[in-house]
Design an enzyme around this catalytic site. Structure first.
Site, PDB file in Angstrom:
ATOM      1  N   HIS A  54       0.841  -1.195   0.000  1.00  0.00           N
ATOM      2  CA  HIS A  54       0.000   0.000   0.000  1.00  0.00           C
ATOM      3  C   HIS A  54       0.886   1.258   0.000  1.00  0.00           C
ATOM      4  CE1 HIS A  54      -3.916  -2.050   1.578  1.00  0.00           C
ATOM      5  NE2 HIS A  54      -3.482  -2.549   0.442  1.00  0.00           N
ATOM      6  N   GLU A  92       1.254   3.759   1.958  1.00  0.00           N
ATOM      7  CA  GLU A  92       1.960   4.114   3.196  1.00  0.00           C
ATOM      8  C   GLU A  92       3.242   3.289   3.329  1.00  0.00           C
ATOM      9  OE1 GLU A  92      -1.195   3.300   2.789  1.00  0.00           O
ATOM     10  OE2 GLU A  92      -2.510   4.118   4.328  1.00  0.00           O
ATOM     11  N   SER A 131     -17.561   6.923 -39.192  1.00  0.00           N
ATOM     12  CA  SER A 131     -17.234   7.797 -38.052  1.00  0.00           C
ATOM     13  C   SER A 131     -15.729   7.964 -37.863  1.00  0.00           C
ATOM     14  CB  SER A 131     -17.839   7.240 -36.758  1.00  0.00           C
ATOM     15  OG  SER A 131     -17.207   6.045 -36.378  1.00  0.00           O
ATOM     16  N   ARG A 151      -8.729   3.744 -21.791  1.00  0.00           N
ATOM     17  CA  ARG A 151      -8.987   2.292 -21.802  1.00  0.00           C
ATOM     18  C   ARG A 151      -8.176   1.601 -20.713  1.00  0.00           C
ATOM     19  NH1 ARG A 151      -9.125   0.520 -28.204  1.00  0.00           N
ATOM     20  NH2 ARG A 151     -11.071   1.610 -28.694  1.00  0.00           N
ATOM     21  N   LEU A 187     -10.553  -2.680 -29.376  1.00  0.00           N
ATOM     22  CA  LEU A 187     -10.836  -2.306 -27.982  1.00  0.00           C
ATOM     23  C   LEU A 187      -9.702  -2.661 -27.027  1.00  0.00           C
ATOM     24  CD1 LEU A 187     -14.665  -3.181 -27.570  1.00  0.00           C
ATOM     25  CD2 LEU A 187     -13.616  -1.084 -28.429  1.00  0.00           C
ATOM     26  N   ARG A 238      -3.424   0.580 -26.763  1.00  0.00           N
ATOM     27  CA  ARG A 238      -2.203   0.811 -27.546  1.00  0.00           C
ATOM     28  C   ARG A 238      -1.663   2.185 -27.130  1.00  0.00           C
ATOM     29  NH1 ARG A 238      -6.189  -1.114 -30.815  1.00  0.00           N
ATOM     30  NH2 ARG A 238      -6.460   0.738 -32.086  1.00  0.00           N
ATOM     31  N   GLY A 258     -22.113   2.691 -29.331  1.00  0.00           N
ATOM     32  CA  GLY A 258     -22.431   3.881 -30.077  1.00  0.00           C
ATOM     33  C   GLY A 258     -23.519   4.719 -29.410  1.00  0.00           C
TER      34      GLY A 258
HETATM   35  N1  LIG Z   1     -17.535   8.895 -32.479  1.00  0.00           N
HETATM   36  C1  LIG Z   1     -17.502   7.977 -31.555  1.00  0.00           C
HETATM   37  O1  LIG Z   1     -16.971   8.215 -30.439  1.00  0.00           O
HETATM   38  C2  LIG Z   1     -18.092   6.615 -31.816  1.00  0.00           C
HETATM   39  C3  LIG Z   1     -17.804   5.573 -30.920  1.00  0.00           C
HETATM   40  C4  LIG Z   1     -18.438   4.348 -31.124  1.00  0.00           C
HETATM   41  C5  LIG Z   1     -19.312   4.188 -32.183  1.00  0.00           C
HETATM   42  N2  LIG Z   1     -19.539   5.193 -33.051  1.00  0.00           N
HETATM   43  C6  LIG Z   1     -20.450   4.998 -34.162  1.00  0.00           C
HETATM   44  O2  LIG Z   1     -21.739   4.698 -33.632  1.00  0.00           O
HETATM   45  C7  LIG Z   1     -22.457   3.919 -34.605  1.00  0.00           C
HETATM   46  C8  LIG Z   1     -23.128   2.755 -33.916  1.00  0.00           C
HETATM   47  O3  LIG Z   1     -24.030   3.245 -32.948  1.00  0.00           O
HETATM   48  P1  LIG Z   1     -25.498   2.688 -32.778  1.00  0.00           P
HETATM   49  O4  LIG Z   1     -26.240   3.640 -31.922  1.00  0.00           O
HETATM   50  O5  LIG Z   1     -26.064   2.399 -34.125  1.00  0.00           O
HETATM   51  O6  LIG Z   1     -25.315   1.279 -32.099  1.00  0.00           O
HETATM   52  P2  LIG Z   1     -24.564   0.834 -30.758  1.00  0.00           P
HETATM   53  O7  LIG Z   1     -24.931   1.729 -29.642  1.00  0.00           O
HETATM   54  O8  LIG Z   1     -23.132   0.606 -31.050  1.00  0.00           O
HETATM   55  O9  LIG Z   1     -25.202  -0.603 -30.540  1.00  0.00           O
HETATM   56  C9  LIG Z   1     -26.557  -0.666 -30.201  1.00  0.00           C
HETATM   57  C10 LIG Z   1     -26.942  -2.095 -30.075  1.00  0.00           C
HETATM   58  O10 LIG Z   1     -26.467  -2.639 -28.834  1.00  0.00           O
HETATM   59  C11 LIG Z   1     -27.358  -3.627 -28.380  1.00  0.00           C
HETATM   60  N3  LIG Z   1     -27.885  -3.332 -27.046  1.00  0.00           N
HETATM   61  C12 LIG Z   1     -28.234  -4.257 -26.140  1.00  0.00           C
HETATM   62  N4  LIG Z   1     -28.682  -3.700 -25.031  1.00  0.00           N
HETATM   63  C13 LIG Z   1     -28.631  -2.397 -25.205  1.00  0.00           C
HETATM   64  C14 LIG Z   1     -29.008  -1.301 -24.391  1.00  0.00           C
HETATM   65  N5  LIG Z   1     -29.482  -1.440 -23.149  1.00  0.00           N
HETATM   66  N6  LIG Z   1     -28.851  -0.087 -24.869  1.00  0.00           N
HETATM   67  C15 LIG Z   1     -28.361   0.101 -26.117  1.00  0.00           C
HETATM   68  N7  LIG Z   1     -27.993  -0.911 -26.961  1.00  0.00           N
HETATM   69  C16 LIG Z   1     -28.125  -2.142 -26.490  1.00  0.00           C
HETATM   70  C17 LIG Z   1     -28.534  -3.623 -29.363  1.00  0.00           C
HETATM   71  O11 LIG Z   1     -28.273  -4.605 -30.331  1.00  0.00           O
HETATM   72  P3  LIG Z   1     -28.654  -6.143 -30.147  1.00  0.00           P
HETATM   73  O12 LIG Z   1     -29.997  -6.300 -30.713  1.00  0.00           O
HETATM   74  O13 LIG Z   1     -27.551  -6.799 -30.863  1.00  0.00           O
HETATM   75  O14 LIG Z   1     -28.628  -6.409 -28.689  1.00  0.00           O
HETATM   76  C18 LIG Z   1     -28.433  -2.269 -30.020  1.00  0.00           C
HETATM   77  O15 LIG Z   1     -28.992  -2.231 -31.295  1.00  0.00           O
HETATM   78  C19 LIG Z   1     -21.446   3.458 -35.609  1.00  0.00           C
HETATM   79  O16 LIG Z   1     -21.650   4.214 -36.776  1.00  0.00           O
HETATM   80  C20 LIG Z   1     -20.121   3.814 -35.005  1.00  0.00           C
HETATM   81  O17 LIG Z   1     -19.175   4.137 -35.985  1.00  0.00           O
HETATM   82  C21 LIG Z   1     -18.943   6.404 -32.899  1.00  0.00           C
END
Ligand SMILES: NC(=O)c1ccc[n+]([C@@H]2O[C@H](COP(=O)([O-])OP(=O)(O)OC[C@H]3O[C@@H](n4cnc5c(N)ncnc54)[C@H](OP(=O)(O)O)[C@@H]3O)[C@@H](O)[C@H]2O)c1
Length: 409
Positions: A70, A72, A211, A227, A247, A250, A338
């Site tokens: 720890h 300390e 994106s 991360r 994920l 790096r 997303g």
């Molecule tokens: N700019 C950024 O920081 C960034 C980061 C990440 C992603 N993105 C972009 O975001 C887009 C994807 O986003 P999205 O909104 O379409 O999908 P998403 O949030 O990545 O995935 C949503 C899916 O997750 C599953 N899910 C299960 N439980 C859930 C819950 N409680 N709440 C939400 N989702 C749940 C569902 O699919 P199931 O039916 O399979 O369970 C749902 O359709 C992509 O275009 C990606 O490139 C951008």
């Protein structure tokens, strides 16, 4: 969260015998604590500084890794009995009372010649909470808190320069130092941080799904630090399919670092195509968690650990998801998207901190996707507020982070 994000800079280590105020010593202790980021969970980050009887710097230390010494013990290890005569130990969290993987720090300090212990926060762990203080007091040590707590001597009592605003600012710094641990202890679920890369007009992707990339490489490097700072990175199934992310971590400060990855997928379908996703090549199966719905019938897989969560109108019930992850030994989660997952975390009142990286670009909302599109606010009284914000520049981009206060949940 880096120390430099909350106390402006990493504090240089002073020379031995350099005079220090208590406040400077606590700032150094906070800066020390963050050196353990990524390695201590489920334990908190803790830093410690030792001053001699004349308030001169003697040594410092931090909790380096789970199971290790720890803070300390690290701070005291090279000091002699002579050094410790009348010494003052300044530590960000109450010294632990119980014997776990390591011995009790309170008992260790009680047995040494130190005169006084000044601690930042009371440890919320019921095995410690206030008992560390009791052990030290029973041994005749002077014990005082750095910020006021009921029933405990407060070291700045009577010092008018310690205004309420200054006390609250320090409370926030100390809480941020071990915020994952505080939420774990209080709510028995993983700490949830949302990480978003967005345009100035709040878009995180185009409707086409494109994106990459919104922010600069400098920002993306900080994303890798985050991360490492969280035990797992979580995405929804659509992000996994659209972006095919690894994920993993790096980052030059974390070579060969193994983090965990979590995917939300009610049906468990993605497990059938795991050979096609980079995520499954980048992690060992025991480090990947696919959370499926009870109705999926999926219970295990060779490609990943399967967690089964109850379902609701918005998909998987996220409170249960973060409790299940906590039970599986994951104490902090970085949610990277997303939009649907981010929106559901906000809707369900399950987002503790936001890290928003904003690039100086506009993407327009006609063909864009707002990162908070899943959040439905119909009255201003329901708005979500960012507390204790910190703003940093990374090349052309800015990052704003703060604790999310939900009035909606
Ligand atoms: N700019 C950024 O920081 C960034 C980061 C990440 C992603 N993105 C972009 O975001 C887009 C994807 O986003 P999205 O909104 O379409 O999908 P998403 O949030 O990545 O995935 C949503 C899916 O997750 C599953 N899910 C299960 N439980 C859930 C819950 N409680 N709440 C939400 N989702 C749940 C569902 O699919 P199931 O039916 O399979 O369970 C749902 O359709 C992509 O275009 C990606 O490139 C951008």
């Amino acid at each position: 969260m880096k120390a430099s994000w909350i106390i402006d800079q990493d504090i240089p280590v002073p020379k031995r015998w350099e005079p220090m105020t208590l406040t400077a010593a606590m700032r150094l202790a906070v800066s020390e604590a963050f050196k353990g980021a990524g390695f201590t969970e489920p334990n908190p980050l803790v830093g410690c500084v030792v001053l001699d009887s004349q308030n001169r710097f003697l040594s410092r230390g931090f909790h380096r890794k789970i199971g290790g010494a720890h803070a300390e013990v690290e701070a005291l290890k090279n000091l002699s009995a002579q050094d410790l005569k009348g010494a003052k130990v300044i530590v960000t969290l109450e010294p632990c009372a119980h014997e776990g993987r390591t011995g009790s720090c309170a008992k260790m300090l009680a047995s040494l010649g130190v005169d006084e212990v000044v601690f930042g926060l009371i440890d919320p762990n019921p095995k410690v909470s206030g008992q560390g203080v009791q052990i030290l007091k029973a041994a005749g040590k002077k014990v005082s808190s750095f910020i006021p707590f009921a029933g405990i001597d407060y070291c700045f009592e009577g010092d008018v320069s310690w205004t309420q605003a200054r006390i609250e600012s320090w409370r926030s710094i100390l809480e941020q130092t071990c915020e994952h641990f505080l939420v774990n202890q209080a709510q028995k679920r993983a700490f949830v941080s949302l990480k978003v890369a967005s345009s100035l007009d709040g878009q995180m992707a185009l409707q086409s799904g494109e994106s990459q990339w919104i922010t600069s490489p400098m920002c993306r490097q900080e994303g890798h630090y985050l991360r490492a700072f969280h035990q797992a990175t979580l995405v929804g199934s659509k992000t996994l399919i659209m972006d095919d992310p690894q994920l993993n971590v790096r980052h030059p400060e974390f070579p060969n670092f193994k983090n965990k990855a979590v995917v939300l997928n009610q049906s468990g379908e993605i497990l059938k195509s795991s050979n096609n996703q980079k995520l499954f090549a980048a992690h060992d199966p025991e480090d990947i968690y696919v959370v499926v719905g009870e109705s999926s019938g999926v219970r295990n897989s060779e490609a990943a650990q399967v967690l089964v969560a109850p379902e609701g109108a918005g998909g998987l019930q996220l409170k249960s998801v973060f409790e299940l992850l906590f039970q599986a030994g994951i104490n902090s989660v970085l949610v990277e998207g997303g939009a649907r997952v981010l929106g559901q975390c906000l809707e369900q009142g399950l987002a503790d901190r936001l890290y928003l990286f904003q690039a100086p670009i506009l993407m327009g909302s006609s063909f864009g996707r707002s990162w908070s599109e899943g959040l439905h606010i119909s009255r201003m009284s329901e708005k979500i507020t960012l507390r204790n914000q910190i703003v940093k520049r990374f090349g052309p981009d800015i990052m704003i982070t703060g604790r999310l206060t939900m009035s909606k949940a």
